[in-house]
Scaffold this motif. Structure first.
Motif, PDB file in Angstrom:
ATOM      1  N   LEU A 153     117.771 -65.665  81.290  1.00 57.42           N
ATOM      2  CA  LEU A 153     119.005 -65.857  80.513  1.00 57.42           C
ATOM      3  C   LEU A 153     118.738 -65.861  79.005  1.00 57.42           C
ATOM      4  N   ASP A 154     117.510 -65.513  78.639  1.00 59.77           N
ATOM      5  CA  ASP A 154     117.128 -65.433  77.211  1.00 59.77           C
ATOM      6  C   ASP A 154     117.445 -66.729  76.471  1.00 59.77           C
ATOM      7  N   VAL A 178     116.256 -68.701  74.371  1.00 62.83           N
ATOM      8  CA  VAL A 178     115.221 -68.874  73.349  1.00 62.83           C
ATOM      9  C   VAL A 178     115.372 -70.189  72.604  1.00 62.83           C
ATOM     10  N   ASP A 179     116.577 -70.733  72.625  1.00 64.80           N
ATOM     11  CA  ASP A 179     116.765 -72.028  71.960  1.00 64.80           C
ATOM     12  C   ASP A 179     116.061 -73.153  72.733  1.00 64.80           C
ATOM     13  N   TYR A 187     109.066 -65.448  75.691  1.00 62.76           N
ATOM     14  CA  TYR A 187     108.581 -64.070  75.859  1.00 62.76           C
ATOM     15  C   TYR A 187     107.054 -63.995  75.745  1.00 62.76           C
ATOM     16  N   ARG A 246     125.140 -65.483  84.034  1.00 66.23           N
ATOM     17  CA  ARG A 246     125.068 -64.107  83.513  1.00 66.23           C
ATOM     18  C   ARG A 246     126.400 -63.377  83.664  1.00 66.23           C
ATOM     19  N   ILE A 266     128.213 -60.372  81.379  1.00 64.56           N
ATOM     20  CA  ILE A 266     128.278 -58.941  81.738  1.00 64.56           C
ATOM     21  C   ILE A 266     129.061 -58.667  83.029  1.00 64.56           C
ATOM     22  N   LYS A 276     127.231 -56.304  87.426  1.00 64.10           N
ATOM     23  CA  LYS A 276     126.014 -56.044  86.642  1.00 64.10           C
ATOM     24  C   LYS A 276     125.017 -57.198  86.779  1.00 64.10           C
ATOM     25  N   GLU A 291     121.168 -56.864  88.006  1.00 65.44           N
ATOM     26  CA  GLU A 291     120.012 -57.407  87.278  1.00 65.44           C
ATOM     27  C   GLU A 291     119.189 -58.307  88.194  1.00 65.44           C
ATOM     28  N   THR A 315     116.227 -61.560  69.476  1.00 61.56           N
ATOM     29  CA  THR A 315     116.075 -61.607  70.941  1.00 61.56           C
ATOM     30  C   THR A 315     115.949 -60.194  71.487  1.00 61.56           C
ATOM     31  N   LEU A 341     112.709 -58.639  73.389  1.00 62.39           N
ATOM     32  CA  LEU A 341     112.766 -58.099  74.756  1.00 62.39           C
ATOM     33  C   LEU A 341     112.248 -56.665  74.796  1.00 62.39           C
ATOM     34  N   LYS A 350     118.328 -55.094  81.722  1.00 60.66           N
ATOM     35  CA  LYS A 350     118.848 -56.137  80.838  1.00 60.66           C
ATOM     36  C   LYS A 350     119.136 -55.570  79.441  1.00 60.66           C
ATOM     37  N   ASN A 403     122.241 -53.564  79.451  1.00 62.57           N
ATOM     38  CA  ASN A 403     123.474 -54.356  79.546  1.00 62.57           C
ATOM     39  C   ASN A 403     123.729 -55.253  78.338  1.00 62.57           C
ATOM     40  N   MET A 404     122.728 -55.390  77.499  1.00 65.65           N
ATOM     41  CA  MET A 404     122.813 -56.383  76.420  1.00 65.65           C
ATOM     42  C   MET A 404     123.263 -55.755  75.093  1.00 65.65           C
ATOM     43  N   PHE A 432     122.747 -59.146  70.371  1.00 68.73           N
ATOM     44  CA  PHE A 432     122.893 -60.328  71.235  1.00 68.73           C
ATOM     45  C   PHE A 432     122.207 -61.555  70.640  1.00 68.73           C
ATOM     46  N   HIS A 485     121.713 -65.647  71.800  1.00 70.41           N
ATOM     47  CA  HIS A 485     121.985 -66.605  72.875  1.00 70.41           C
ATOM     48  C   HIS A 485     122.819 -67.772  72.367  1.00 70.41           C
ATOM     49  N   LYS A 486     123.833 -68.126  73.188  1.00 68.66           N
ATOM     50  CA  LYS A 486     124.655 -69.293  72.817  1.00 68.66           C
ATOM     51  C   LYS A 486     123.984 -70.527  73.411  1.00 68.66           C
ATOM     52  N   GLU A 487     123.806 -71.511  72.576  1.00 68.12           N
ATOM     53  CA  GLU A 487     123.118 -72.717  73.033  1.00 68.12           C
ATOM     54  C   GLU A 487     123.904 -73.412  74.142  1.00 68.12           C
ATOM     55  N   TYR A 488     123.207 -73.826  75.184  1.00 63.02           N
ATOM     56  CA  TYR A 488     123.869 -74.508  76.303  1.00 63.02           C
ATOM     57  C   TYR A 488     124.036 -75.994  76.004  1.00 63.02           C
ATOM     58  N   LYS A 499     124.923 -77.743  78.713  1.00 64.32           N
ATOM     59  CA  LYS A 499     124.686 -78.294  80.058  1.00 64.32           C
ATOM     60  C   LYS A 499     123.213 -78.173  80.453  1.00 64.32           C
TER      61      LYS A 499
END
Lengths: 513, 98
Positions: A17-18, A20-21, A27, A55, A59, A63, A67, B47, B51, B67, B70-71, B75, B77-80, B82
């Motif tokens: 889910l990338d 990175v935060d 990676y 995901r 997308i 999709k 993936e 990101t 990749l 990926k 599709n990306m 892109f 990433h939105k911080e979660y 949860k």
């Protein structure tokens, strides 16, 4: 030996889910792993649910599923054992972590995680930072002569399925697995028959016993056999009350010297046993020609040469009958003892099959005084898994042998002679040197384990003490000079180069002295 | 009819349409999405670039290639907010209609 890793669910989701935060090094972990990691089967559904759930927001469902499939089909999965200890502290704390740990124990793996509780509660876990600091090449680990565990770990999942199939069948002797293996191995060798037996020695013994039943041989007859061989070839003859007649090897190939055979043939000689020593096919054209001229049977001892090809035919199909061993260390090795006989002779096949089964061709009817020597269902099931990969493994062995041949470069070392690439399957890579024992010690001191095949020839063994007056100078020369270097489908090129350097380096020191 | 607008510095100039005698104070010009997308410079996100590099390092990975396809190139990433356990619970709740 390389370390195995299982990735905890949080790490794999960071990657998929990338995130990175959550994990800045995500990676870098995967660059270092080079896709060489496992997942526990207990993790799969959780990863799938979370991945698709998250995901699809980005997308869409279709999709996301595509993936997921692209991901999972290339992942190595290890089993989650069913032997769960519900009183284990980790199980009581977090059953999900416990199951991952249980899977890690199966394959001797470390678990990379960023879950603090998991890191605190399991000794098998390592943090991302710890993993990134590990240097696989920093600490040179000893090189074993043969890493059987790694060879078999390659097939762990398929073995597991084979094991389940056998247990579930409720049939453990002479069932569908043995029947299927016999057919598959006969097809592989391109012979009419394959009969599974308990081990390689029994395979050879039963061939001669069957010839006795057929009236082709009798007690007191003679069988020509190489003096330079493992004792099993000779035991099979004497066990039957026949006399082994030893013939010296060709100094280049270490196999029986065909030029010396005829001088040993008498009116009692009934067969020539051709041993394909170290994986190299014996001089079968010459041996078969001599056998034809003197009306002798040719028995192949193919224990070390499964899959070798000579004049377009495989071992097992180069004489009248052939004995194979599936001892674990063999190129086609079981997870215990096993053996087989291949032949195109219908009568021999029928008698051999009966002899291995108490002499019985029909339940409770005993035509011959037989023995109990049968291939187990479970071993046949495991062998079926490995047989599919035998040609690939032979190819890897040839590549490793090629690296040795290219990198060992010293006039004091005699490299193996290869007559024809296809006719050598490199069960062993055997060099020769006058300073063999010193070289072996030197290599061991440098973390390289070697073996000697074989240090005492049959004619010098107590078992055959009546032969001690006989002289076999070439065989004795070989027994004092040969040294087998590590070779297998799992040894890597760097290790082989290290061994080659060790051999070269040692010789330089000898010359300087 | 088509009008030709000429760039001059930071402005576009439209010539006065004297022959048409149009009684208008304003002219609206529509720019197609295609023209906008063609002109837009998309900057690859860190990101995305990471990749791409990982995919290269791994010698072409089926999952990563899909990926990347599709990306969006930008892109991020939105911080979660949860935890994995909460997301897992949510996913299972959807599946089993809890």
């Amino acid at each position: 030996m390389k370390c195995n890793y299982i990735l905890d669910t949080n790490i794999i989701l960071d990657y998929m889910l990338d995130r990175v935060d959550s994990n800045k090094n995500i990676y870098t972990i995967f660059t270092k792993l080079k896709n060489n990691f496992y997942l526990s089967s207990s993790q799969i559904h959780n990863i799938e649910y979370i991945f698709i759930h998250e995901r699809k927001k980005e997308i869409g469902l279709e999709k996301s599923k595509e993936e997921w499939m692209a991901f999972i089909k290339n992942i190595k999965i290890t089993k989650t054992p069913s032997y769960v200890d519900i009183n284990d502290a980790l199980f009581l704390q977090d059953s999900e972590d416990y199951l991952i740990e249980l899977s890690a124990k199966v394959i001797d793996a470390k678990i990379i995680t960023r879950n603090k509780n998991f890191l605190n509660n399991s000794e098998l876990t390592i943090s991302v930072d710890e993993f990134l600091k590990t240097d696989e090449n920093k600490k040179a680990s000893p090189i074993p002569f043969l890493d059987l565990k790694s060879i078999n770990m390659q097939y762990f999942n398929e073995y597991e399925k084979a094991f389940d199939d056998v247990i579930r069948s409720g049939w453990y002797i002479q069932g569908t697995q043995v029947k299927a293996f016999e057919q598959e191995f006969a097809d592989y060798c391109e012979t009419k028959h394959c009969i599974g037996v308990a081990n390689g020695l029994d395979a050879l013994t039963l061939i001669i016993k069957a010839y006795k039943e057929m009236g082709v041989m009798q007690i007191g007859d003679e069988v020509i056999v190489p003096a330079n061989t493992y004792i099993a070839s000779i035991l099979a003859i004497s066990e039957n009350g026949l006399t082994p007649v030893l013939v010296e090897p060709d100094i280049q190939t270490y196999n029986i010297d065909p030029a010396l055979i005829e001088a040993k043939i008498t009116e009692k000689t009934k067969a020539i046993m051709a041993v394909h020593l170290y994986g190299q096919v014996a001089a079968m054209n010459e041996i078969n020609t001599i056998a034809k001229q003197h009306n002798l049977k040719v028995i192949e001892d193919s224990a070390q040469a499964h899959g070798a090809i000579y004049n377009g035919k495989r071992t097992g199909n180069l004489g009248n009958a052939s004995g194979f061993s599936f001892y674990p260390g063999k190129n086609l090795g079981a997870l215990g003892d096993g053996g087989a006989i291949t032949t195109n002779d219908d009568q021999l096949a029928e008698i051999v099959r009966a002899l291995g089964n108490y002499g019985s061709h029909k339940k409770y009817e005993n035509k011959y005084q037989g023995v109990n020597s049968r291939l187990d269902e479970i071993q046949a099931a495991f062998l079926r898994v490995k047989l599919k990969q035998l040609d690939n493994e032979i190819q890897k062995r040839r590549e490793i042998a090629g690296v040795y041949l290219e990198n060992i470069n010293n006039e004091n070392i005699m490299l193996p002679y290869v007559n024809d690439q296809q006719a050598h399957v490199w069960h062993l890579f055997v060099i020769r040197t006058k300073n063999r024992d010193e070289l072996q010690k030197y290599l061991l001191g440098n973390g390289i384990q070697t073996m000697i095949h074989y240090p005492i020839s049959a004619h010098n063994q107590n078992a055959y003490k009546s032969w001690c007056e006989q002289s076999f100078p070439t065989t004795e020369k070989l027994q004092n000079e040969v040294l087998s270097l590590p070779i297998s489908p799992v040894i890597n090129v760097n290790e082989v180069k290290k061994i080659a350097s060790g051999v070269n380096e040692y010789q330089k020191r000898c010359i300087l002295k | 009819m088509q009008l030709e607008a000429i760039r001059k510095g930071n402005q576009f100039i439209i010539p006065e349409l004297t022959e048409l005698n149009l009684d208008v104070d304003k002219i609206m010009i529509t720019i197609s999405d295609e023209t906008i997308n063609k002109s837009k410079k998309i900057i690859k996100s860190t990101t995305y670039k990471s990749l791409e590099q990982l995919n290269k390092d791994l010698g072409g990975d089926e999952f990563l290639e899909l990926k990347l396809k599709n990306m969006p190139k930008n892109f991020k990433h939105k911080e979660y907010s949860k935890t994995d356990k909460e997301i897992w619970y949510e996913a299972r709740r959807d599946k089993y209609e809890m």
